[in-house]
Design an enzyme around this catalytic site. Structure first.
Site, PDB file in Angstrom:
ATOM      1  N   VAL A  11       0.895  -1.156   0.000  1.00 48.15           N
ATOM      2  CA  VAL A  11       0.000   0.000   0.000  1.00 48.15           C
ATOM      3  C   VAL A  11       0.933   1.204   0.000  1.00 48.15           C
ATOM      4  CG1 VAL A  11      -1.688   1.320   1.328  1.00 48.15           C
ATOM      5  CG2 VAL A  11      -1.864  -1.171   1.210  1.00 48.15           C
ATOM      6  N   PRO A  12       1.030   1.877  -1.134  1.00 46.97           N
ATOM      7  CA  PRO A  12       2.147   2.800  -1.367  1.00 46.97           C
ATOM      8  C   PRO A  12       2.040   4.125  -0.622  1.00 46.97           C
ATOM      9  CG  PRO A  12       0.675   2.804  -3.254  1.00 46.97           C
ATOM     10  CD  PRO A  12       0.132   1.783  -2.301  1.00 46.97           C
ATOM     11  N   CYS A  13       2.142   4.047   0.690  1.00 50.32           N
ATOM     12  CA  CYS A  13       2.084   5.278   1.489  1.00 50.32           C
ATOM     13  C   CYS A  13       3.314   6.140   1.226  1.00 50.32           C
ATOM     14  CB  CYS A  13       1.960   4.939   2.962  1.00 50.32           C
ATOM     15  SG  CYS A  13       3.315   3.960   3.621  1.00 50.32           S
ATOM     16  N   HIS A  14       4.358   5.533   0.651  1.00 47.53           N
ATOM     17  CA  HIS A  14       5.561   6.316   0.370  1.00 47.53           C
ATOM     18  C   HIS A  14       5.339   7.312  -0.766  1.00 47.53           C
ATOM     19  CE1 HIS A  14       5.637   2.711  -2.218  1.00 47.53           C
ATOM     20  NE2 HIS A  14       6.220   3.498  -3.119  1.00 47.53           N
ATOM     21  N   ARG A  15       4.213   7.166  -1.488  1.00 44.15           N
ATOM     22  CA  ARG A  15       3.948   8.100  -2.593  1.00 44.15           C
ATOM     23  C   ARG A  15       3.259   9.370  -2.124  1.00 44.15           C
ATOM     24  NH1 ARG A  15       1.857   3.374  -6.634  1.00 44.15           N
ATOM     25  NH2 ARG A  15       3.862   2.292  -6.791  1.00 44.15           N
TER      26      ARG A  15
END
Length: 190
Positions: A155-159
């Site tokens: 779940v790309p929270c880094h984006r």
DNA sequence: CTTCCAGCCTTTT
DNA sequence: AAAAGGCTGGAAG
């Protein structure tokens, strides 16, 4: 963080079925080295419920224990090797994302935010403010939901970055956030 | 450009 | 009830 209990999600389930269920859920996990240090992947019967990263194996297990205090944890390196390799592949090449079933647990609000994160295309970023507007909430609330995402990378929270363009924060270290974004930007540029 | 501040929404104690 | 977050925009150095 009182995660929602997916085992109770089926309203058509009979009391007998409920009783027949194991009282504690079993979770399998595996810890492996990866390009960003170590990763821990934990899966339930429904799919991956945690992907944690860190500099050493022990703290990862501690974090898993804390996040799933009620679960029975069982290491399963062999059984999860395939899934772990998928994640490692994604880390090495963002264009080949892991295809794993996910068992995403969180409050209704968190699930809404995390679903929005999954819509951010590879190679792109959003800021907390944009997501807040999109979801009808406040940037601070988006940030705290991102911060409690148990499925790093998947779940790309880094984006999600600050409005100023700064990377802002990352639960597993800004260095990793920078590396992930760099890898995804490079992949997208090809 | 940098710091400081007050609002802001959710979750956790 | 209170505090603490992966924030922001505006005011002030």
């Amino acid at each position: 963080m009182p995660a929602t209990d997916n085992r109770s999600a089926n309203p058509t389930e009979t009391p007998a079925l409920k009783r027949s269920r194991p009282r504690v859920e079993g979770l399998r996990y595996s810890i492996a080295p990866c390009p960003l240090g170590y990763l821990l992947l934990a899966v339930s019967a429904k799919g991956a419920c945690a992907l944690l990263m860190g500099d050493a194996p022990e703290p990862l297990l501690a974090e898993l224990r804390q996040r799933f205090a009620e679960a029975a944890l069982q290491v399963d390196d062999a059984g999860l090797n395939d899934d772990v390799q998928q994640v490692v592949s994604q880390l090495n090449d963002a264009q080949h994302p892991a295809q794993l079933p996910l068992d995403i647990r969180g409050t209704a609000f968190q699930q809404r935010v995390w679903r929005a994160l999954q819509q951010i295309p590879l190679g792109q970023t959003r800021n907390y403010s944009e997501l807040a507007t999109q979801l009808g909430t406040h940037p601070r609330a988006v940030a705290s939901a991102c911060a409690s995402n148990p499925l790093g990378l998947l779940v790309p929270c880094h984006r999600v970055i600050a409005r100023t363009g700064a990377l802002s924060g990352y639960r597993w270290g800004l260095q990793r956030k920078a590396a992930l974004l760099k890898g995804e930007a490079d992949a997208q540029a090809q």
